[in-house]
Design a protein around this motif. Sequence first.
Motif, PDB file in Angstrom:
ATOM      1  N   ILE A  87       0.835  -1.199   0.000  1.00 24.55           N
ATOM      2  CA  ILE A  87       0.000   0.000   0.000  1.00 24.55           C
ATOM      3  C   ILE A  87       0.872   1.252   0.000  1.00 24.55           C
ATOM      4  O   ILE A  87       0.602   2.216  -0.726  1.00 24.55           O
ATOM      5  CB  ILE A  87      -0.968  -0.017   1.201  1.00 24.55           C
ATOM      6  CG1 ILE A  87      -2.003  -1.124   1.014  1.00 24.55           C
ATOM      7  CG2 ILE A  87      -1.645   1.335   1.395  1.00 24.55           C
ATOM      8  CD1 ILE A  87      -2.837  -1.413   2.246  1.00 24.55           C
ATOM      9  N   ALA A  88       1.952   1.245   0.790  1.00 22.01           N
ATOM     10  CA  ALA A  88       2.850   2.404   0.839  1.00 22.01           C
ATOM     11  C   ALA A  88       3.538   2.630  -0.505  1.00 22.01           C
ATOM     12  O   ALA A  88       3.671   3.778  -0.953  1.00 22.01           O
ATOM     13  CB  ALA A  88       3.892   2.204   1.937  1.00 22.01           C
ATOM     14  N   CYS A  89       3.969   1.562  -1.169  1.00 25.05           N
ATOM     15  CA  CYS A  89       4.609   1.700  -2.481  1.00 25.05           C
ATOM     16  C   CYS A  89       3.618   2.223  -3.512  1.00 25.05           C
ATOM     17  O   CYS A  89       3.968   3.065  -4.346  1.00 25.05           O
ATOM     18  CB  CYS A  89       5.186   0.363  -2.945  1.00 25.05           C
ATOM     19  SG  CYS A  89       6.682  -0.112  -2.083  1.00 25.05           S
ATOM     20  N   SER A  90       2.390   1.758  -3.462  1.00 20.70           N
ATOM     21  CA  SER A  90       1.364   2.249  -4.388  1.00 20.70           C
ATOM     22  C   SER A  90       1.083   3.727  -4.152  1.00 20.70           C
ATOM     23  O   SER A  90       0.966   4.502  -5.100  1.00 20.70           O
ATOM     24  CB  SER A  90       0.071   1.453  -4.234  1.00 20.70           C
ATOM     25  OG  SER A  90       0.276   0.111  -4.566  1.00 20.70           O
ATOM     26  N   ALA A  95       1.908   9.414  -5.732  1.00 27.19           N
ATOM     27  CA  ALA A  95       2.377  10.743  -5.359  1.00 27.19           C
ATOM     28  C   ALA A  95       3.440  11.246  -6.334  1.00 27.19           C
ATOM     29  O   ALA A  95       3.425  12.407  -6.734  1.00 27.19           O
ATOM     30  CB  ALA A  95       2.928  10.722  -3.936  1.00 27.19           C
ATOM     31  N   VAL A  96       4.359  10.357  -6.731  1.00 27.79           N
ATOM     32  CA  VAL A  96       5.388  10.748  -7.692  1.00 27.79           C
ATOM     33  C   VAL A  96       4.761  11.076  -9.035  1.00 27.79           C
ATOM     34  O   VAL A  96       5.116  12.067  -9.688  1.00 27.79           O
ATOM     35  CB  VAL A  96       6.457   9.638  -7.828  1.00 27.79           C
ATOM     36  CG1 VAL A  96       7.362   9.883  -9.019  1.00 27.79           C
ATOM     37  CG2 VAL A  96       7.270   9.530  -6.554  1.00 27.79           C
ATOM     38  N   SER A  97       3.820  10.279  -9.468  1.00 33.40           N
ATOM     39  CA  SER A  97       3.142  10.524 -10.734  1.00 33.40           C
ATOM     40  C   SER A  97       2.416  11.866 -10.714  1.00 33.40           C
ATOM     41  O   SER A  97       2.485  12.638 -11.677  1.00 33.40           O
ATOM     42  CB  SER A  97       2.152   9.394 -11.014  1.00 33.40           C
ATOM     43  OG  SER A  97       1.404   9.664 -12.171  1.00 33.40           O
ATOM     44  N   ASN A  98       1.732  12.158  -9.622  1.00 32.75           N
ATOM     45  CA  ASN A  98       1.033  13.433  -9.504  1.00 32.75           C
ATOM     46  C   ASN A  98       2.005  14.605  -9.471  1.00 32.75           C
ATOM     47  O   ASN A  98       1.746  15.658 -10.052  1.00 32.75           O
ATOM     48  CB  ASN A  98       0.138  13.455  -8.262  1.00 32.75           C
ATOM     49  CG  ASN A  98      -1.052  12.536  -8.392  1.00 32.75           C
ATOM     50  OD1 ASN A  98      -1.455  12.183  -9.497  1.00 32.75           O
ATOM     51  ND2 ASN A  98      -1.605  12.127  -7.263  1.00 32.75           N
ATOM     52  N   ALA A  99       3.137  14.434  -8.792  1.00 32.03           N
ATOM     53  CA  ALA A  99       4.132  15.499  -8.718  1.00 32.03           C
ATOM     54  C   ALA A  99       4.735  15.782 -10.091  1.00 32.03           C
ATOM     55  O   ALA A  99       4.951  16.936 -10.464  1.00 32.03           O
ATOM     56  CB  ALA A  99       5.227  15.136  -7.725  1.00 32.03           C
ATOM     57  N   VAL A 100       5.000  14.736 -10.869  1.00 35.19           N
ATOM     58  CA  VAL A 100       5.534  14.913 -12.220  1.00 35.19           C
ATOM     59  C   VAL A 100       4.502  15.598 -13.100  1.00 35.19           C
ATOM     60  O   VAL A 100       4.834  16.499 -13.893  1.00 35.19           O
ATOM     61  CB  VAL A 100       5.982  13.555 -12.815  1.00 35.19           C
ATOM     62  CG1 VAL A 100       6.274  13.669 -14.296  1.00 35.19           C
ATOM     63  CG2 VAL A 100       7.196  13.023 -12.077  1.00 35.19           C
ATOM     64  N   ASP A 101       3.242  15.202 -12.975  1.00 37.12           N
ATOM     65  CA  ASP A 101       2.182  15.840 -13.755  1.00 37.12           C
ATOM     66  C   ASP A 101       2.051  17.322 -13.419  1.00 37.12           C
ATOM     67  O   ASP A 101       1.862  18.161 -14.299  1.00 37.12           O
ATOM     68  CB  ASP A 101       0.839  15.143 -13.526  1.00 37.12           C
ATOM     69  CG  ASP A 101       0.711  13.850 -14.304  1.00 37.12           C
ATOM     70  OD1 ASP A 101       1.516  13.633 -15.236  1.00 37.12           O
ATOM     71  OD2 ASP A 101      -0.183  13.050 -13.969  1.00 37.12           O
TER      72      ASP A 101
END
Length: 127
Positions: A87-90, A95-101
């Motif tokens: 769950i933490a990795c997901s 979060a990383v995907s949203n930050a890149v977006d």
Amino acid sequence: MDQQPNTFTPAPKQSNGFAVGSLVCGIVSLVMTFFTAAYYPLFVGVVLGIIAIVLAVLAKKKGPSGMATAGLVLGIIGLVFCGIFAIACSAAACAVSNAVDEAFGSDYGEVEDALNQIAKELENITY
């Protein structure tokens, strides 16, 4: 008439295969928690944790066994830790995907240009 002495040889103790399987699955499930960077071993750890719990319950129905209890405990710990880490990795990946977006928008052309520039600079480095 010679009489032979009475000798009693006990039958070899039968091992409980379910208990052994539970212990092995529990240990492997717990070990999988240390491979959090690979992500897929976490799901293997969750599955093995569930299998360890089921095998431990079946082994305990046959008869009380310390090995079955150890497999049950390790299976529960492995299941919980692997589940939490999955769950933490997901969540981290989202979060990383949203930050890149947010940083680059949906156009990744700037990212590709930056990576190409870095690659060219790395090619120019002489050792």
